[in-house]
Enzyme design. Structure first.
Site, PDB file in Angstrom:
ATOM      1  N   GLU A  88      -6.201  -8.627 -10.023  1.00 25.99           N
ATOM      2  CA  GLU A  88      -6.561  -8.579  -9.216  1.00 25.99           C
ATOM      3  C   GLU A  88      -5.799  -7.719  -8.125  1.00 25.99           C
ATOM      4  O   GLU A  88      -5.662  -8.422  -6.725  1.00 25.99           O
ATOM      5  CB  GLU A  88      -6.945  -9.960  -8.622  1.00 25.99           C
TER       6      GLU A  88
ATOM      7  N   ASN B 298      -6.031  -7.428 -15.294  1.00 24.26           N
ATOM      8  CA  ASN B 298      -7.220  -7.974 -15.371  1.00 24.26           C
ATOM      9  C   ASN B 298      -7.816  -8.055 -13.791  1.00 24.26           C
ATOM     10  O   ASN B 298      -7.027  -8.067 -12.474  1.00 24.26           O
ATOM     11  CB  ASN B 298      -7.537  -9.766 -15.569  1.00 24.26           C
TER      12      ASN B 298
ATOM     13  N   HIS C  89     -18.050 -10.382 -12.975  1.00 30.49           N
ATOM     14  CA  HIS C  89     -18.749 -11.607 -12.574  1.00 30.49           C
ATOM     15  C   HIS C  89     -20.213 -10.668 -12.486  1.00 30.49           C
ATOM     16  O   HIS C  89     -19.644 -10.325 -11.599  1.00 30.49           O
ATOM     17  CB  HIS C  89     -17.935 -12.022 -12.067  1.00 30.49           C
TER      18      HIS C  89
ATOM     19  N   GLU D 112     -14.513 -12.742 -18.298  1.00 33.07           N
ATOM     20  CA  GLU D 112     -14.833 -13.685 -17.683  1.00 33.07           C
ATOM     21  C   GLU D 112     -15.774 -13.429 -17.678  1.00 33.07           C
ATOM     22  O   GLU D 112     -16.899 -13.756 -16.677  1.00 33.07           O
ATOM     23  CB  GLU D 112     -13.827 -13.963 -16.125  1.00 33.07           C
TER      24      GLU D 112
ATOM     25  N   ASP E 205     -20.023 -13.711 -16.442  1.00 33.13           N
ATOM     26  CA  ASP E 205     -20.439 -14.916 -16.134  1.00 33.13           C
ATOM     27  C   ASP E 205     -21.909 -13.664 -15.621  1.00 33.13           C
ATOM     28  O   ASP E 205     -21.283 -12.823 -15.092  1.00 33.13           O
ATOM     29  CB  ASP E 205     -20.571 -16.178 -15.576  1.00 33.13           C
TER      30      ASP E 205
HETATM   31  C1  XIL Z   1     -12.336 -19.609 -10.828  1.00 30.92           C
HETATM   32  C2  XIL Z   1     -12.147 -21.117 -11.384  1.00 30.92           C
HETATM   33  O1  XIL Z   1     -13.359 -20.386 -12.351  1.00 30.92           O
HETATM   34  C3  XIL Z   1     -11.996 -22.022 -10.874  1.00 30.92           C
HETATM   35  O2  XIL Z   1     -12.083 -23.499 -11.270  1.00 30.92           O
HETATM   36  C4  XIL Z   1     -11.560 -21.883  -9.041  1.00 30.92           C
HETATM   37  O3  XIL Z   1     -11.642 -22.960  -8.611  1.00 30.92           O
HETATM   38  C5  XIL Z   1     -11.519 -20.035  -8.539  1.00 30.92           C
HETATM   39  O4  XIL Z   1     -10.743 -19.893 -10.158  1.00 30.92           O
HETATM   40  N1  XIL Z   1     -11.117 -14.327 -11.390  1.00 30.92           N
HETATM   41  C6  XIL Z   1     -10.170 -14.974 -11.680  1.00 30.92           C
HETATM   42  C7  XIL Z   1     -10.068 -16.265 -12.688  1.00 30.92           C
HETATM   43  O5  XIL Z   1      -9.194 -13.859 -12.245  1.00 30.92           O
HETATM   44  O6  XIL Z   1      -9.268 -17.145 -12.584  1.00 30.92           O
HETATM   45  C8  XIL Z   1     -11.115 -16.797 -11.544  1.00 30.92           C
HETATM   46  O7  XIL Z   1     -10.934 -18.087 -12.009  1.00 30.92           O
HETATM   47  C9  XIL Z   1     -12.442 -16.364 -10.846  1.00 30.92           C
HETATM   48  C10 XIL Z   1     -12.520 -15.306 -10.549  1.00 30.92           C
END
Ligand code: XIL
Length: 317
Positions: free
Chosen positions: A131, A172, A208, A238, A240
């Site tokens: 990020e 990422n 996400h 990631e 969801d």
């Molecule tokens: C999230 C975790 O799942 C949580 O438990 C934590 O509180 C915050 O981070 N992008 C990412 C991940 O790259 O590392 C993040 O994970 C979600 C967003």
């Protein structure tokens, strides 16, 4: 067929999930995580992040990260290691430090070299930088960029490559899953590293998404191909897909379509190596606490029962 098994048969390297030690005592969850050939890859949700690994200057703590690495070994799962440099979950001694370019470079190199060396041989891939970009495609004004400019990205990838030459090194991010200024800027990071002859092997798309808000197969494929054309592999890292609560059958049906869409997009993209869901079970999702009023974003519900989305992924394979 099961998710990982079907993904492999279809030509991907893995289908995987994020996980964390909070679930270690949950027998039903652990059985689903390791059983059935659904998940051939895991990513630690938190325990390899900077605040967990180096909470104080030169004080390294690998216990939590090791527990996830050991789980991957025990379950015969690939491990995606996450992450080395990120503006969040960064201890105050780093984010609030009074740095010069030289002193922050030394801290970055020490962190990355120590962590990557510790996990050398365990990681299929490392998310080296996470990020770095704002949604408008400019660089995030975090301590790294403020102190070092874009050089910090080069420093990070160089240190990771030196410490574990066999690990795939990834950039990422989120919001890069479709063409636009942020995706173009992420391609710029790949080009910058390649132009400097610095190793970068892959780009991860967090994905996400929200129900009904998933970019189409064609949009995602076109976008991913712009990256693979630069000579890197890509992965969905990631995934969801959250919905506004309460959950309804119509939302679950759309969510199934949306999961199928992203799985199909990866499958249709040469050099998209796999997909990782940001946990497979709603019980351990970060969604409800992070995006209030939303939830039910994962493939299984809190009783480890498969939702329609699970079968959507399977249908894509
Ligand atoms: C999230 C975790 O799942 C949580 O438990 C934590 O509180 C915050 O981070 N992008 C990412 C991940 O790259 O590392 C993040 O994970 C979600 C967003």
């Amino acid at each position: 067929a099961q998710l990982h098994g079907a993904a492999k048969t279809a030509g991907l390297l893995y289908f995987g999930t994020e996980t964390e030690s909070v679930s270690f005592g949950d027998a039903a969850y652990q059985a689903a995580l390791k059983g059935n050939n659904d998940f051939g890859q895991i990513t630690p949700g938190n325990s390899m992040k900077w605040d967990s690994i180096q909470p104080a200057p030169n004080t390294f703590s690998f216990t939590a990260g090791d527990a996830i690495a050991n789980l991957a070994t025990a379950n015969n799962q690939l491990l995606r290691c996450h992450n080395l440099v990120w503006h969040q979950q960064l201890p105050a001694w780093v984010s609030g430090g009074n740095w010069t370019a030289a002193s922050l470079t030394a801290v970055l190199q020490n962190h990355i070299t120590t962590e990557v060396t510790h996990y050398k041989g365990n990681c299929y891939a490392w998310d080296v930088v996470n990020e770095a970009l704002n949604d408008n495609g400019t660089f995030r004004n975090d301590v790294f960029f403020n102190t070092l400019g874009m050089e910090y990205i080069k420093i990070a990838f160089q240190a990771a490559a030196a410490a574990d030459p066999a690990a795939k090194l990834y950039y990422n991010d989120f919001g890069t899953e479709f063409p636009g200024v942020k995706s173009t800027a992420a391609q710029g990071i790949v080009k910058m590293l390649k132009a400097a002859s610095i190793k970068i092997d892959g780009v991860g798309f967090q994905a996400h998404f929200t129900v009904g808000g998933t970019p189409s197969v064609a949009t995602q494929v076109t976008n991913m191909q712009a990256f693979t054309a630069l000579g890197v592999e890509v992965a969905i890292t990631e995934l969801d897909i959250r919905m506004t609560l309460p959950q309804t059958d119509a939302l679950l049906a759309q969510q199934k379509t949306d999961y199928q869409t992203t799985a199909a997009a990866c499958l249709a993209t040469k050099n998209c190596v796999g997909l990782t869901v940001w946990d497979f079970d709603d019980k351990y999702s970060w969604i409800e606490s992070t995006f209030p009023g939303t939830g039910s974003g994962d493939l299984m519900d809190a009783t480890v029962t498969k939702k329609p989305a699970y079968f959507g992924v399977l249908q894509a394979f």
